[in-house]
Structures are given as C-alpha cells and as structure tokens.
Design an enzyme around this catalytic site. Structure first.
Site, PDB file in Angstrom:
ATOM      1  N   LYS A  45      67.066  14.319  57.049  1.00  0.00           N
ATOM      2  CA  LYS A  45      66.304  13.689  56.923  1.00  0.00           C
ATOM      3  C   LYS A  45      64.949  14.804  56.560  1.00  0.00           C
ATOM      4  CE  LYS A  45      65.104  13.756  61.114  1.00  0.00           C
ATOM      5  NZ  LYS A  45      64.131  12.741  62.704  1.00  0.00           N
ATOM      6  N   TYR A 266      39.986  36.745  57.802  1.00  0.00           N
ATOM      7  CA  TYR A 266      39.133  35.803  57.943  1.00  0.00           C
ATOM      8  C   TYR A 266      38.269  35.733  59.552  1.00  0.00           C
ATOM      9  CZ  TYR A 266      39.701  34.135  53.814  1.00  0.00           C
ATOM     10  OH  TYR A 266      39.923  33.770  52.338  1.00  0.00           O
TER      11      TYR A 266
END
Length: 384
Positions: A45, A266
């Site tokens: 999956k 940042y």
C-alpha cells in the site's frame, strides 16, 4: 549499502533515491523462514511505502510471493494488471458504496470490515449468480477496522449472509506487536482465534512485520509484512535483522563561510557561535524531509555527521560542515541522508516518528535507481 552520485543519474535531479530490490527479496525470504510453514504476502500500500508498488511487487512475485495487500481500490486498479493472474490483490479498507462492480471486474479481493460492506458485496454476487471471493477482518481489540463483536454475533446467527461469498481468508491486525512484551498481543490472538474457530476451513492471517517475529508456536496461514520488507526494524526491542533497502543522497548546491554571530535560515533561529562553514543541499520538506528535523536532524559527508543548521525549507537544507575537509565540499558532492551511517530508523528517531512515515513521505523529485534482485530459488510455499 552505499550510494554515490553516478553517471547514470539524471543531472537535473538534486537527489538520488536508490532501492535495492535484492535486499527486499532477501528480507522477504528471511520472513518466509521465520514464519514457516505459513505463506508470506507483501503489503505494498501507499506505493509500497513510497518505493514503487510495481517494482517492489514484481521483485516479490519473482521470489514466489502471490499475496499482495493495498489499502484502497484505486491502488488495486493500478497494480492488478501488472501481476501474474495467479496473484491475489487484497483491498484492506474494503469498498466504498458503489465500487463493488469495479472491484469484481478487476478481480481484486475486498477485505470486508463491516456487515454493511459484507451485505453490499453479497448483493452483487447474488445479482451475478456467482460467489465472489472476500476476506473478513475481525476487530480483535484495536478498534480500527474489522467487524466488532456485535456484528460477528449477527453473522454467526445468520450464516446465510455468506451464501454468496467465498471466504478466502479471515484476518485481524495486531496493535502492539513491535513490543513483544505487550499483553495485548496475547489478548488479541485469543480474541481472533475465538472468532476464527467458527470458520474452521478458512485460512487465517494475523501477523504483520512485527508479529512474524513474535515467539509463538503458530503464525497461522498467511503473514502480511510491510515495513520489514523495506528494511525497517520489525521490533524496536531487538536489533534490526532486516537488510537495508533504501539509500538517499543529495548534492551540495553551495558552500559559504559565515562569521560568528551570523544567523541562518527562515526565522533566523540558528546562530553561529563561531565562524562556520554552511553547506546548502537541494532537498527539503517538499521532498518529504520532515521540517521537524531542522531542530534535531543531520546528514553525513565523507562519513562525518553534520547537523542541520536552521530550519528545513521546502527545497533546501542548510548544514554545518565546519568540521568536514574542504575537498569533500565542492558543489555537486554527495551528502548521505539515508545510508550506511544513518538508517531510516535513525532518521525516524531524530524526528520522533516511525520509519513508515520517513519512507512514505519521500517525494518524486529524486532520481530513482532500482538495483535488480539477484536470481534466487523460489522459496517453498506454505499452507495458504
């Protein structure tokens, strides 16, 4: 497994993700030996945990695997036609209303998690005047997917509900198998067996990657490993015996010298307390590298650990490379993010998460290289 930037790499890519299919097969075979005489399937999956469902499934199929598990019907649609006709593809989440005809036409096998799902699948079978295969999942204590006790009771009192369904498997899922001492392992096994014994001729499946390594006399008929196939530790209390499957390297984009007191990234929340050398690499959270790792993660250059300096940005990460010899810091030089010095479990520990999340987040901007699986004898089959 070691990776170096190589001539066959797309020069436009800033990262190289290498998947060792031979290691996947070796891990599969190790689980086959561990779980014998049970058969072993493959959970593929989420695009095989981000590593490529088709490539992984084909390698497993060549090694003798015939049972593949996905979560959604869409995943089954994308995978089923590429597998041999004798392979089974199971849809773990069952079917949304109205998707039953597509599943039947595809030849996928739904895992029925409720009486409602069972009723709709049986109605389609009855309309086609032909039994349809299905799996019943039992909620053995995880309170997630699966028929709860009250719905099991209804099913046992009304067995005609199964007249048009060919049960190919009865299954449940362990919540705490990665902790061998968790009391829920035994209680879930008992709860599962109490229901499974009401279906005496139906094959059984309970164990996932971690469950396959629990010390117990019986792993039932089919084991469903996922993360262990891809090199993740099946149980955190024991050393990881799985072969590493994934390597990830980035390229250095730029290196600069900064003075003491300079701030980086940042928010300017990293401050250099002395003159430092900062390298920027072209990978970030847009590629799945967790932003949280900006506070605690690192990478390796020439075997030397270099901490992340400042925040992880969308497309770049800054590293403090002050202690790395300059000869290893040229633009384009490789930086190991996952590899011999830092496993997926190491990265997960730094990020306070699990290796599943590290793998499934890896993005599509990397150049992907698949190392082929060696020719191996097909493992002996089991009971399922």
């Amino acid at each position: 497994m070691h990776v170096s930037m190589a001539p066959d790499m797309n020069p436009a890519a800033d990262g190289l993700l290498q998947i060792d299919l031979d290691a996947v097969v070796a891990n599969y075979e190790a689980i086959v030996r561990q779980a014998a005489p049970a058969q072993v399937g493959g959970v593929v999956k989420a695009d095989a945990y981000g590593l490529g469902a088709r490539e992984i499934s084909h390698a497993l199929m060549a090694a003798g695997c015939r049972h593949f598990f996905v979560a959604h019907l869409l995943e089954a649609v994308e995978l089923k036609s590429s597998l041999a006709p004798e392979c089974f593809v199971y849809v773990l989440n069952g079917l949304a209303p109205g998707t039953e005809p597509l599943c039947a036409k595809l030849g996928a096998v739904p895992v029925l998690n409720s009486l409602d799902q069972l009723t709709r699948w049986a109605a389609l079978a009855m309309s086609q005047r032909s039994q349809l295969p299905a799996v019943i999942q039992v909620d053995s204590g995880m309170s997630r997917l699966g028929l709860p006790a009250n719905e099991i009771a209804v099913l046992l009192k009304q067995p005609h509900r199964l007249d048009w369904i060919k049960l190919v498997l009865i299954m449940s899922h362990l919540a705490c198998a990665d902790d061998p001492d968790a009391p829920s392992n035994a209680s879930q096994e008992a709860a599962f067996l109490q229901v499974a014994e009401q279906f005496p001729h139906v094959p059984r499946s309970l164990d996932n990657s971690a469950g396959a390594f629990l010390r117990k006399p019986d792993h039932h008929d089919l084991v469903r490993p996922g993360i262990a196939l891809f090199g993740g530790a099946p149980q955190f209390a024991h050393p990881n015996m799985m072969r590493p499957v994934v390597s990830l390297e980035a390229k250095i984009v730029q290196v600069r010298e900064i003075p003491a007191g300079a701030r980086v990234g940042y928010g300017l929340d990293f401050t250099a307390f002395q003159s430092s050398r900062i390298a920027t690499i072209g990978i970030g959270y847009g590629d799945g590298w967790l932003r949280h790792l900006g506070r605690c993660g690192g990478a390796f250059i020439a075997g030397i650990r270099v901490p992340i300096a400042g925040r992880v940005s969308m497309d770049s990460i800054t590293l403090d490379v002050s202690h790395v010899p300059e000869k290893h810091l040229q633009p384009g030089a490789p930086v190991e993010l996952i590899g011999p010095h830092q496993t997926i479990d190491d990265v997960a520990a730094d990020a306070n998460t699990i290796s599943y999340e590290i793998l499934t987040r890896l993005g599509r901007r990397f150049h992907r290289r698949y190392l082929p699986a060696a020719n191996r004898p097909t493992p002996l089959g089991g009971r399922a």
